[in-house]
Enzyme design. Structure first.
Site, PDB file in Angstrom:
ATOM      1  N   THR A 187      15.768  -6.502   6.233  1.00  0.00           N
ATOM      2  CA  THR A 187      15.495  -5.190   5.631  1.00  0.00           C
ATOM      3  C   THR A 187      16.680  -4.668   4.820  1.00  0.00           C
ATOM      4  O   THR A 187      16.540  -3.685   4.104  1.00  0.00           O
ATOM      5  CB  THR A 187      15.155  -4.153   6.719  1.00  0.00           C
ATOM      6  OG1 THR A 187      16.226  -4.132   7.664  1.00  0.00           O
ATOM      7  CG2 THR A 187      13.865  -4.499   7.440  1.00  0.00           C
TER       8      THR A 187
ATOM      9  N   HIS B 217       0.858  -1.195   0.000  1.00  0.00           N
ATOM     10  CA  HIS B 217       0.000   0.000   0.000  1.00  0.00           C
ATOM     11  C   HIS B 217       0.889   1.238   0.000  1.00  0.00           C
ATOM     12  O   HIS B 217       2.038   1.170   0.422  1.00  0.00           O
ATOM     13  CB  HIS B 217      -0.898   0.008   1.230  1.00  0.00           C
ATOM     14  CG  HIS B 217      -1.793  -1.188   1.322  1.00  0.00           C
ATOM     15  ND1 HIS B 217      -2.524  -1.643   0.254  1.00  0.00           N
ATOM     16  CD2 HIS B 217      -2.049  -2.033   2.338  1.00  0.00           C
ATOM     17  CE1 HIS B 217      -3.205  -2.711   0.624  1.00  0.00           C
ATOM     18  NE2 HIS B 217      -2.926  -2.983   1.878  1.00  0.00           N
TER      19      HIS B 217
ATOM     20  N   LYS C 248      26.616 -14.785  12.241  1.00  0.00           N
ATOM     21  CA  LYS C 248      27.793 -15.573  11.856  1.00  0.00           C
ATOM     22  C   LYS C 248      28.218 -15.177  10.444  1.00  0.00           C
ATOM     23  O   LYS C 248      27.372 -14.939   9.591  1.00  0.00           O
ATOM     24  CB  LYS C 248      27.511 -17.075  11.885  1.00  0.00           C
ATOM     25  CG  LYS C 248      27.505 -17.667  13.279  1.00  0.00           C
ATOM     26  CD  LYS C 248      27.418 -19.190  13.272  1.00  0.00           C
ATOM     27  CE  LYS C 248      27.333 -19.690  14.706  1.00  0.00           C
ATOM     28  NZ  LYS C 248      27.082 -21.134  14.797  1.00  0.00           N
TER      29      LYS C 248
END
Ligand code: COA
Length: 189
Positions: free
Chosen positions: A166, A101, A184
């Site tokens: 992200t 949206h 890691k």
């Protein structure tokens, strides 16, 4: 017998909206929504798909060979989602190349005030910001992970259960948490 017929029917239904390679196995949970050309969704050979594939507003999904994508996982492209060869995507994962949206409140008001959300173009992802996603070869994405727009996951990496990714993930790393951070590095050594 009924289950086999149902699977054949589901594969037939999916192949009307996507180009499937050789020996692709679909589950009863597999779904495909494509509002563009059939070639906007291309699946390679020897893949196993339990997921839902959404290619909307001309978005493209490319899945390489020998890739497994589990049930209840959702792949939603408005621009481009590329998943390379030999990738494992667990159940209940979301991979998005767009915001779904508009972030702009005025645009959202226009969208939410339209009466017929099933047919009105305002309810498409047209006004949602998007950036391509690329999952490189031999990546493993754990259950309940979310991969957001603009992310490239480098080859051989692991996305831990429940991670919200992200930003780009370097190759051969494990990332975990929300927002996902490297836990890691150089896991091939
Ligand atoms: C990532 C994973 C594979 C573990 O890899 P590992 O190399 O054994 O990593 P470790 O267990 O040593 O954990 C490394 C660090 O990451 C953290 N971590 C591991 N998984 C995590 C998660 N899901 N969320 C948050 N942190 C996590 C650990 O707490 C540890 O932190 P510390 O160094 O501060 O102690 C495992 O945690 C995982 O998420 N598996 C996914 C399983 C799954 O989704 N299966 C579905 C079927 S495909």
């Amino acid at each position: 017998m009924f289950r086999i017929i149902k699977k054949i029917f589901i594969k037939y239904r999916i192949s009307k909206h996507a180009i499937l390679g050789r020996n692709v196995i679909v589950f009863n949970t597999t779904r495909c929504y494509n509002d563009g050309e059939k070639r906007n969704i291309i699946v390679g050979n020897h893949c196993v798909l339990g997921c839902s594939l959404y290619a909307r507003n001309g978005g493209k999904i490319r899945i390489g060979n020998n890739t497994y994508i589990g049930p209840n996982t959702s792949i939603q492209a408005k621009e481009s989602i590329i998943i390379d060869d030999n990738v494992i995507v667990a159940n209940n994962v979301i991979i998005l190349d767009n915001n779904n949206h508009p972030v702009n409140p005025k645009m959202r008001l226009i969208m939410s005030s339209c009466k017929n959300y099933m047919s009105d173009n305002l309810w498409t992802w047209e006004n949602a910001e998007s950036k391509p996603v690329h999952i490189c070869e031999n990546v493993w994405i754990g259950r309940d992970a979310r991969i957001l727009k603009g992310v490239t996951i480098g080859k051989g990496s692991v996305i831990a259960l429940g991670a919200i990714v992200t930003h780009n993930v370097p190759e051969y790393s494990i990332v975990a948490g929300n927002p996902a951070k490297i836990v890691k590095s150089n896991i091939r050594n």
